[in-house]
Design a protein around this motif. Structure first.
Motif, mmCIF file in Angstrom:
data_model
loop_
_atom_site.group_PDB
_atom_site.id
_atom_site.type_symbol
_atom_site.label_atom_id
_atom_site.label_comp_id
_atom_site.label_asym_id
_atom_site.label_seq_id
_atom_site.Cartn_x
_atom_site.Cartn_y
_atom_site.Cartn_z
ATOM 1 N N ILE A 1 -2.796 0.932 4.116
ATOM 2 C CA ILE A 1 -3.411 0.475 2.875
ATOM 3 C C ILE A 1 -2.303 0.069 1.911
ATOM 4 O O ILE A 1 -1.396 0.864 1.633
ATOM 5 C CB ILE A 1 -4.280 1.583 2.246
ATOM 6 C CG1 ILE A 1 -5.408 1.973 3.214
ATOM 7 C CG2 ILE A 1 -4.864 1.120 0.915
ATOM 8 C CD1 ILE A 1 -6.237 3.151 2.713
ATOM 9 N N VAL A 2 -2.368 -1.159 1.430
ATOM 10 C CA VAL A 2 -1.325 -1.698 0.547
ATOM 11 C C VAL A 2 -1.986 -2.247 -0.712
ATOM 12 O O VAL A 2 -2.957 -3.009 -0.628
ATOM 13 C CB VAL A 2 -0.520 -2.815 1.246
ATOM 14 C CG1 VAL A 2 0.555 -3.359 0.307
ATOM 15 C CG2 VAL A 2 0.113 -2.290 2.530
ATOM 16 N N LEU A 3 -1.459 -1.860 -1.871
ATOM 17 C CA LEU A 3 -1.890 -2.415 -3.156
ATOM 18 C C LEU A 3 -0.680 -3.083 -3.795
ATOM 19 O O LEU A 3 0.300 -2.409 -4.138
ATOM 20 C CB LEU A 3 -2.440 -1.320 -4.071
ATOM 21 C CG LEU A 3 -2.946 -1.806 -5.434
ATOM 22 C CD1 LEU A 3 -4.209 -2.659 -5.265
ATOM 23 C CD2 LEU A 3 -3.233 -0.634 -6.362
ATOM 24 N N GLU A 4 -0.735 -4.402 -3.934
ATOM 25 C CA GLU A 4 0.361 -5.182 -4.495
ATOM 26 C C GLU A 4 -0.103 -5.853 -5.781
ATOM 27 O O GLU A 4 -1.251 -6.305 -5.873
ATOM 28 C CB GLU A 4 0.846 -6.238 -3.500
ATOM 29 C CG GLU A 4 1.358 -5.645 -2.187
ATOM 30 C CD GLU A 4 1.670 -6.730 -1.166
ATOM 31 O OE1 GLU A 4 0.990 -7.786 -1.216
ATOM 32 O OE2 GLU A 4 2.582 -6.524 -0.342
ATOM 33 N N ALA A 5 0.799 -5.929 -6.747
ATOM 34 C CA ALA A 5 0.454 -6.532 -8.034
ATOM 35 C C ALA A 5 1.445 -7.637 -8.370
ATOM 36 O O ALA A 5 2.665 -7.472 -8.214
ATOM 37 C CB ALA A 5 0.457 -5.479 -9.137
ATOM 38 N N ALA A 6 0.938 -8.764 -8.793
ATOM 39 C CA ALA A 6 1.739 -9.858 -9.336
ATOM 40 C C ALA A 6 1.405 -9.987 -10.819
ATOM 41 O O ALA A 6 0.714 -9.152 -11.394
ATOM 42 C CB ALA A 6 1.453 -11.154 -8.585
ATOM 43 N N ARG A 7 1.888 -11.043 -11.441
ATOM 44 C CA ARG A 7 1.669 -11.186 -12.879
ATOM 45 C C ARG A 7 0.205 -11.447 -13.200
ATOM 46 O O ARG A 7 -0.316 -10.965 -14.204
ATOM 47 C CB ARG A 7 2.538 -12.330 -13.422
ATOM 48 C CG ARG A 7 2.409 -12.523 -14.926
ATOM 49 C CD ARG A 7 3.402 -13.539 -15.422
ATOM 50 N NE ARG A 7 3.238 -13.776 -16.862
ATOM 51 C CZ ARG A 7 3.708 -12.989 -17.812
ATOM 52 N NH1 ARG A 7 4.386 -11.904 -17.482
ATOM 53 N NH2 ARG A 7 3.524 -13.270 -19.094
#
Length: 392
Positions: free
Chosen positions: A315-321
Motif C-alpha cells: 500500500i503506497v500513499l504518494e502526494a504531489a503539489r
C-alpha cells in the motif's frame, strides 16, 4: 416459491451460513443440495438385490419422512436442536439398516450434524462412538460385508471434518469482525478525545476573554460609549477567530479514517497470512478526500482477502503539489475484473470529489488499484492522522 414463506430462525445453521458468505437472503439451495445424497438410501438396496419392490421399501419410506422432518429442523430451527435431530437420524440408521443397508446414509447425515453438538473434542467423541456402535451392528449382528461399511465410515468422517473446518472458519471470521470493530471503535474514541482536548484548549481562554470584555463593555456603556464600542468590537473579532478555530478543529473529526482503515487492513491481511508493506507520505488531507481514500482502501483490501489469494500486498500513499495517489498492489491470481456493487460504489464515491480510479489486473501477475485525487494548493503539511499513518 414455497421457500419464500419459510423463515429460518435467527440462530439456525442456515442463517449462520448466509452470514458467513455475506448473503443478504436465505440460501434455501443449500439444504436442497445436501438432500442429493439421499439417493443412495434407495439406490443401494436396488443395486444389491435387483428387486425394485422388496420388503425394505415401506420401512424406508416411513423412515425417510421422519428424516426429512429432522433434516428441516437442523437447518431452519435453533442450533440447540441440532444435536437431538442428529441423534434421531442416527437412530433411524440403526433401526432401518437390518432391512435396508442403504440406511447407512442416515448415519452419515447424523455424523455430519453431530459436529455442531459442542466443542470439537466432544463432537469427534460422539461421532466415533456412533461409528463404532454402527460397525458392531453391521458386522457382528447383521453379518454384512465390511467393505460396504468402510465406505460409509470414510464418507462420514470426511463430511464431519469438513463441517468442523467450516465451523472453525466461522469462529475465526467472527473474531476477526470483532477485532475490526474494536479497531474502528478505538480510533473513533481516540479522535473524539483529541477533538475534546482541542476544543477545550481553543475555547477555554477565548470564552474567558469574551466574558471579561463583555463585562467591561457593560460597565463602560453609560460613561464611555466609545470605549464600550471598542470592547464590543474586540468581542466580535475574538468570537469570529474562535469560530474559525473551532471549524478547523472539527474538520479533523473524520480525519483518522485512513489511519483506522490501514490498521484494519493490517489486521485482516496478517490474520490470513498475507504480508503487508506500507509507504505512507506525510500529507494533510481534506476530510472528503481522506474519507474517500479510506473507503477505497477498505474495499480493495476486502477484495484481496476474498478473491486474490495473494501472499504479498503493498500500500503506497504518494502526494504531489496538486494530487494524492493511493496505490494498492497484490501478487494474487489477477484476471478479468467483474464489476460489482463494491467497485461501482467506489467509482461513484471518488467521482464525487473529482478523483480517478484505475484497476490493472493481469492473470497470474496480481492486481494494481490506483486512486488519484486532487488536493488544494495549501495541502502539504503533515497532519496528525498522516503522522499516525507514517508511524504505523
Amino acid at each position: 416459491m414455497i421457500f419464500d414463506y419459510i423463515k429460518p430462525g435467527d440462530d439456525s445453521l442456515l442463517t449462520d451460513y448466509a452470514h458467513s458468505i455475506g448473503a443478504k437472503r436465505t440460501v434455501h439451495w443449500l439444504p436442497l443440495l445436501m438432500l442429493v445424497w439421499t439417493f443412495w438410501i434407495f439406490a443401494t438396496p436396488i443395486f444389491q438385490t435387483g428387486d425394485s419392490f422388496p420388503n425394505w421399501l415401506w420401512p424406508t419410506l416411513a423412515s425417510f419422512a421422519v428424516f426429512l422432518w429432522l433434516f428441516f429442523r437442523v437447518y431452519y430451527r435453533d442450533r440447540r436442536q441440532v444435536i437431538w435431530c442428529a441423534l434421531g437420524m442416527v437412530a433411524l440408521g440403526f433401526a432401518v439398516t437390518p432391512v435396508n443397508p442403504g440406511a447407512q446414509g442416515y448415519i452419515i447425515y447424523g455424523c455430519a450434524y453431530l459436529v455442531f453438538s459442542g466443542s470439537t473434542r466432544v463432537a469427534v467423541r460422539n461421532m466415533l462412538c456412533v461409528l463404532v456402535l454402527y460397525s458392531f451392528e453391521w458386522i457382528v449382528l447383521l453379518h454384512f460385508y465390511w467393505v460396504y461399511l468402510l465406505s460409509a465410515v470414510l464418507v462420514a468422517l470426511a463430511v464431519a471434518f469438513m463441517n468442523i473446518n467450516f465451523l472453525r472458519k466461522q469462529e475465526r471470521e467472527a473474531e476477526l469482525r470483532l477485532s475490526h470493530d474494536e479497531v474502528r471503535r478505538l480510533a473513533t474514541t481516540a479522535e473524539r478525545e483529541r477533538i475534546g482536548r482541542d476544543l477545550h484548549d481553543l475555547l477555554g481562554h477565548t470564552l474567558s476573554l469574551i466574558a471579561l470584555k463583555s463585562e467591561l463593555a457593560n460597565k463602560l456603556f453609560d460613561r464611555d460609549a466609545a470605549s464600550a464600542k471598542r470592547e464590543m468590537a474586540d468581542v466580535e473579532r475574538i468570537a469570529r477567530d474562535a469560530l474559525a478555530q473551532v471549524r478547523r478543529a472539527v474538520t479533523g473529526i473524520r480525519a483518522a479514517g485512513l489511519a483506522a482503515e490501514l490498521a484494519s487492513a493490517k489486521l485482516l491481511l496478517q490474520s490470513n497470512g498475507v504480508h503487508l508493506e506500507c509507504e505512507i507520505a506525510d500529507v494533510c488531507l481534506p476530510v472528503e478526500v481522506e474519507t474517500a481514500l479510506a473507503m477505497s482502501l477498505r474495499e480493495a483490501v476486502t477484495n484481496i482477502q476474498r478473491h486474490a489469494r495473494a501472499a504479498h500486498v503493498r500500500i503506497v500513499l504518494e502526494a504531489a503539489r496538486q494530487a494524492v495517489t493511493l496505490r494498492v498492489e497484490d501478487d494474487g491470481r489477477g484476471g478479468a475484473i467483474v464489476p460489482g456493487n463494491g467497485l461501482a460504489g467506489m467509482r461513484e464515491r471518488l467521482a464525487a470529489i473529482g478523483a480517478q480510479l484505475q484497476v490493472d489486473s493481469q492473470r497470474g501477475r496480481g492486481t494494481v488499484l490506483k486512486v488519484t485525487a486532487p488536493l488544494p494548493l495549501s495541502a502539504g503539511a503533515e497532519s496528525e492522522p498522516a503522522a499516525a499513518l507514517r508511524r504505523a
